[in-house]
Design a protein around this motif. Structure first.
Motif, PDB file in Angstrom:
ATOM      1  N   ALA A 131      61.639  16.502  29.802  1.00  0.00           N
ATOM      2  CA  ALA A 131      60.898  16.530  31.070  1.00  0.00           C
ATOM      3  C   ALA A 131      61.076  15.242  31.853  1.00  0.00           C
ATOM      4  O   ALA A 131      61.123  15.263  33.093  1.00  0.00           O
ATOM      5  CB  ALA A 131      59.419  16.781  30.794  1.00  0.00           C
ATOM      6  N   GLN A 132      61.196  14.117  31.161  1.00  0.00           N
ATOM      7  CA  GLN A 132      61.287  12.829  31.842  1.00  0.00           C
ATOM      8  C   GLN A 132      62.643  12.584  32.491  1.00  0.00           C
ATOM      9  O   GLN A 132      62.810  11.616  33.238  1.00  0.00           O
ATOM     10  CB  GLN A 132      60.964  11.700  30.859  1.00  0.00           C
ATOM     11  CG  GLN A 132      59.511  11.671  30.431  1.00  0.00           C
ATOM     12  CD  GLN A 132      59.231  10.594  29.403  1.00  0.00           C
ATOM     13  OE1 GLN A 132      59.121   9.412  29.717  1.00  0.00           O
ATOM     14  NE2 GLN A 132      59.106  11.009  28.147  1.00  0.00           N
ATOM     15  N   VAL A 133      63.603  13.473  32.243  1.00  0.00           N
ATOM     16  CA  VAL A 133      64.901  13.365  32.903  1.00  0.00           C
ATOM     17  C   VAL A 133      64.811  13.837  34.361  1.00  0.00           C
ATOM     18  O   VAL A 133      65.547  13.355  35.221  1.00  0.00           O
ATOM     19  CB  VAL A 133      65.962  14.182  32.137  1.00  0.00           C
ATOM     20  CG1 VAL A 133      67.290  14.193  32.891  1.00  0.00           C
ATOM     21  CG2 VAL A 133      66.147  13.624  30.727  1.00  0.00           C
ATOM     22  N   PHE A 134      63.875  14.739  34.641  1.00  0.00           N
ATOM     23  CA  PHE A 134      63.808  15.399  35.937  1.00  0.00           C
ATOM     24  C   PHE A 134      62.700  14.802  36.806  1.00  0.00           C
ATOM     25  O   PHE A 134      61.739  14.229  36.288  1.00  0.00           O
ATOM     26  CB  PHE A 134      63.583  16.898  35.742  1.00  0.00           C
ATOM     27  CG  PHE A 134      64.685  17.568  34.971  1.00  0.00           C
ATOM     28  CD1 PHE A 134      65.857  17.932  35.596  1.00  0.00           C
ATOM     29  CD2 PHE A 134      64.549  17.816  33.608  1.00  0.00           C
ATOM     30  CE1 PHE A 134      66.884  18.543  34.889  1.00  0.00           C
ATOM     31  CE2 PHE A 134      65.562  18.418  32.888  1.00  0.00           C
ATOM     32  CZ  PHE A 134      66.738  18.780  33.530  1.00  0.00           C
ATOM     33  N   PRO A 135      62.812  14.975  38.138  1.00  0.00           N
ATOM     34  CA  PRO A 135      61.845  14.323  39.029  1.00  0.00           C
ATOM     35  C   PRO A 135      60.454  14.954  39.043  1.00  0.00           C
ATOM     36  O   PRO A 135      59.505  14.317  39.484  1.00  0.00           O
ATOM     37  CB  PRO A 135      62.505  14.447  40.406  1.00  0.00           C
ATOM     38  CG  PRO A 135      63.422  15.610  40.296  1.00  0.00           C
ATOM     39  CD  PRO A 135      63.908  15.619  38.880  1.00  0.00           C
ATOM     40  N   VAL A 136      60.307  16.202  38.565  1.00  0.00           N
ATOM     41  CA  VAL A 136      59.012  16.878  38.658  1.00  0.00           C
ATOM     42  C   VAL A 136      57.942  16.102  37.903  1.00  0.00           C
ATOM     43  O   VAL A 136      56.837  15.870  38.413  1.00  0.00           O
ATOM     44  CB  VAL A 136      59.104  18.321  38.122  1.00  0.00           C
ATOM     45  CG1 VAL A 136      57.748  19.024  38.258  1.00  0.00           C
ATOM     46  CG2 VAL A 136      60.170  19.105  38.866  1.00  0.00           C
ATOM     47  N   TYR A 137      58.249  15.687  36.683  1.00  0.00           N
ATOM     48  CA  TYR A 137      57.261  14.941  35.891  1.00  0.00           C
ATOM     49  C   TYR A 137      56.866  13.646  36.588  1.00  0.00           C
ATOM     50  O   TYR A 137      55.678  13.306  36.665  1.00  0.00           O
ATOM     51  CB  TYR A 137      57.826  14.624  34.497  1.00  0.00           C
ATOM     52  CG  TYR A 137      57.022  13.559  33.787  1.00  0.00           C
ATOM     53  CD1 TYR A 137      55.763  13.838  33.275  1.00  0.00           C
ATOM     54  CD2 TYR A 137      57.511  12.254  33.675  1.00  0.00           C
ATOM     55  CE1 TYR A 137      55.008  12.856  32.655  1.00  0.00           C
ATOM     56  CE2 TYR A 137      56.763  11.273  33.058  1.00  0.00           C
ATOM     57  CZ  TYR A 137      55.513  11.578  32.545  1.00  0.00           C
ATOM     58  OH  TYR A 137      54.760  10.591  31.945  1.00  0.00           O
ATOM     59  N   TRP A 138      57.840  12.925  37.119  1.00  0.00           N
ATOM     60  CA  TRP A 138      57.556  11.617  37.715  1.00  0.00           C
ATOM     61  C   TRP A 138      56.788  11.760  39.029  1.00  0.00           C
ATOM     62  O   TRP A 138      55.949  10.911  39.357  1.00  0.00           O
ATOM     63  CB  TRP A 138      58.864  10.853  37.919  1.00  0.00           C
ATOM     64  CG  TRP A 138      59.540  10.576  36.626  1.00  0.00           C
ATOM     65  CD1 TRP A 138      60.591  11.271  36.080  1.00  0.00           C
ATOM     66  CD2 TRP A 138      59.186   9.578  35.682  1.00  0.00           C
ATOM     67  NE1 TRP A 138      60.909  10.748  34.864  1.00  0.00           N
ATOM     68  CE2 TRP A 138      60.071   9.706  34.584  1.00  0.00           C
ATOM     69  CE3 TRP A 138      58.222   8.571  35.646  1.00  0.00           C
ATOM     70  CZ2 TRP A 138      60.007   8.879  33.480  1.00  0.00           C
ATOM     71  CZ3 TRP A 138      58.156   7.738  34.546  1.00  0.00           C
ATOM     72  CH2 TRP A 138      59.037   7.886  33.480  1.00  0.00           C
ATOM     73  N   LEU A 139      57.049  12.835  39.773  1.00  0.00           N
ATOM     74  CA  LEU A 139      56.258  13.086  40.974  1.00  0.00           C
ATOM     75  C   LEU A 139      54.802  13.375  40.602  1.00  0.00           C
ATOM     76  O   LEU A 139      53.870  12.881  41.250  1.00  0.00           O
ATOM     77  CB  LEU A 139      56.841  14.276  41.744  1.00  0.00           C
ATOM     78  CG  LEU A 139      58.011  13.946  42.669  1.00  0.00           C
ATOM     79  CD1 LEU A 139      58.762  15.205  43.080  1.00  0.00           C
ATOM     80  CD2 LEU A 139      57.514  13.201  43.898  1.00  0.00           C
ATOM     81  N   GLY A 140      54.598  14.180  39.556  1.00  0.00           N
ATOM     82  CA  GLY A 140      53.239  14.444  39.100  1.00  0.00           C
ATOM     83  C   GLY A 140      52.551  13.190  38.607  1.00  0.00           C
ATOM     84  O   GLY A 140      51.365  12.952  38.907  1.00  0.00           O
ATOM     85  N   LEU A 141      53.279  12.366  37.865  1.00  0.00           N
ATOM     86  CA  LEU A 141      52.710  11.118  37.351  1.00  0.00           C
ATOM     87  C   LEU A 141      52.337  10.192  38.509  1.00  0.00           C
ATOM     88  O   LEU A 141      51.263   9.565  38.502  1.00  0.00           O
ATOM     89  CB  LEU A 141      53.716  10.420  36.430  1.00  0.00           C
ATOM     90  CG  LEU A 141      53.260   9.102  35.812  1.00  0.00           C
ATOM     91  CD1 LEU A 141      52.083   9.323  34.867  1.00  0.00           C
ATOM     92  CD2 LEU A 141      54.421   8.415  35.072  1.00  0.00           C
ATOM     93  N   GLY A 142      53.202  10.097  39.513  1.00  0.00           N
ATOM     94  CA  GLY A 142      52.925   9.229  40.649  1.00  0.00           C
ATOM     95  C   GLY A 142      51.706   9.668  41.439  1.00  0.00           C
ATOM     96  O   GLY A 142      50.881   8.833  41.827  1.00  0.00           O
ATOM     97  N   THR A 143      51.576  10.973  41.683  1.00  0.00           N
ATOM     98  CA  THR A 143      50.414  11.449  42.429  1.00  0.00           C
ATOM     99  C   THR A 143      49.138  11.328  41.596  1.00  0.00           C
ATOM    100  O   THR A 143      48.069  11.055  42.143  1.00  0.00           O
ATOM    101  CB  THR A 143      50.615  12.910  42.874  1.00  0.00           C
ATOM    102  OG1 THR A 143      51.021  13.716  41.754  1.00  0.00           O
ATOM    103  CG2 THR A 143      51.679  13.003  43.959  1.00  0.00           C
ATOM    104  N   ARG A 144      49.250  11.497  40.291  1.00  0.00           N
ATOM    105  CA  ARG A 144      48.065  11.294  39.440  1.00  0.00           C
ATOM    106  C   ARG A 144      47.618   9.839  39.490  1.00  0.00           C
ATOM    107  O   ARG A 144      46.422   9.543  39.527  1.00  0.00           O
ATOM    108  CB  ARG A 144      48.357  11.719  37.996  1.00  0.00           C
ATOM    109  CG  ARG A 144      48.450  13.216  37.793  1.00  0.00           C
ATOM    110  CD  ARG A 144      48.412  13.604  36.320  1.00  0.00           C
ATOM    111  NE  ARG A 144      49.539  13.114  35.554  1.00  0.00           N
ATOM    112  CZ  ARG A 144      50.710  13.723  35.439  1.00  0.00           C
ATOM    113  NH1 ARG A 144      50.916  14.870  36.087  1.00  0.00           N
ATOM    114  NH2 ARG A 144      51.685  13.225  34.701  1.00  0.00           N
TER     115      ARG A 144
END
Length: 280
Positions: A202-215
């Motif tokens: 999951a950490q390879v793709f931007p979806v996780y990091w976008l969710g982490l950033g907004t959280r």
């Protein structure tokens, strides 16, 4: 890219964006997804995650906001495929700097639509979900750079996917890939509850990091305890999204130019004939 191209792309994009909010079918698509997400959040609002003291709805709302930006990959890919099918790309190629203006216009229209969808989801979401802290200037600044960097990281990737995959079958594969990545990215449930190897993928793709950033922008600092390493990892977020942005900005124009060179009136007519045969 000169000012004329940017101006033409901006004009094209704003016209398409305005049309999407005055067309009945497009308007429904703008409203349907946020409404479905709000219903899901309503049922998650009182369910706690373990002994963290945080409701799943509180954790999920910022993640869904990040996911909406990541869905720009899918939207951009679908728009490119549709415009390739009906000859819009061929017409754009026929004018000087037409492909550049077309790409700028798509970034404006798709990005603007995503931000509008974000507001449709976020404003009522902040009213029905407790535990969020969007009041400070730092929170809004963090949310701003995450969203901007997320758009730059995902929209060129979507353009590249739309250039590589043509037709309904290709778009079905793109949707399957994007939804698969979303399912393992900790959007509706914290990623730390998933197996370690899934977390790594999951950490390879931007979806996780976008969710982490907004959280990190909308949740209290204590909520970082349920994240990987117990922190918001802003530097890693900038690094991964930045890599996706650079890769997309380098690869997307190359793939688009290659695709545009292969477009011709006969290829558009052939695809149109195949579509008519399927209807018959």
């Amino acid at each position: 890219m000169n000012a004329t191209v940017l101006r033409a792309g901006w004009t094209r994009g704003t016209i398409e964006l305005r049309q999407s909010f005055t067309n009945g079918a497009d308007l429904v698509s703008h409203l349907l997804w946020p409404v479905l997400m709000l219903v899901a959040l309503w049922f998650l609002r009182d369910r706690e995650f373990g002994d963290s003291g945080l409701a799943l709805g509180t954790l999920a709302l910022p993640s869904i906001l990040g996911m909406n930006i990541a869905m720009g990959m899918l939207s951009m890919s679908q728009h490119l495929t549709a415009d390739r099918e009906d000859g819009t790309l061929l017409r754009a190629r026929a004018v000087p700097d037409g492909m550049r203006g077309y790409l700028v216009g798509k970034v404006v229209s798709v990005g603007g639509g995503l931000l509008a969808d974000l507001a449709i989801l976020m404003i009522p979401g902040l009213l029905i979900i407790d535990g969020l802290r969007p009041g400070g200037a730092g929170s809004w600044l963090t949310l701003g750079w995450v969203l901007v960097l997320g758009l730059v990281a995902t929209l060129p990737a979507g353009a590249a996917l739309g250039s590589l995959f043509s037709g309904a079958r290709g778009q079905g594969l793109v949707q399957l890939l994007v939804l698969g990545v979303i399912s393992i990215s900790g959007v509706f449930y914290p990623i730390t509850s998933l197996p370690g190897w899934v977390q790594g993928v999951a950490q390879v793709f931007p979806v996780y990091w976008l969710g982490l950033g907004t959280r990190s922008a909308l949740l209290p600092d204590t909520a970082a305890a349920v994240e990987i390493d117990g922190s918001w990892r802003h530097l890693e977020t900038v690094g991964v999204l930045g890599l996706w942005a650079v890769a997309g900005l380098v690869v997307a124009p190359l793939v688009l130019r290659r695709m545009a060179r292969r477009e011709s009136g006969s290829s558009v007519a052939e695809r149109r004939e195949r579509a008519l045969q399927r209807v018959r």
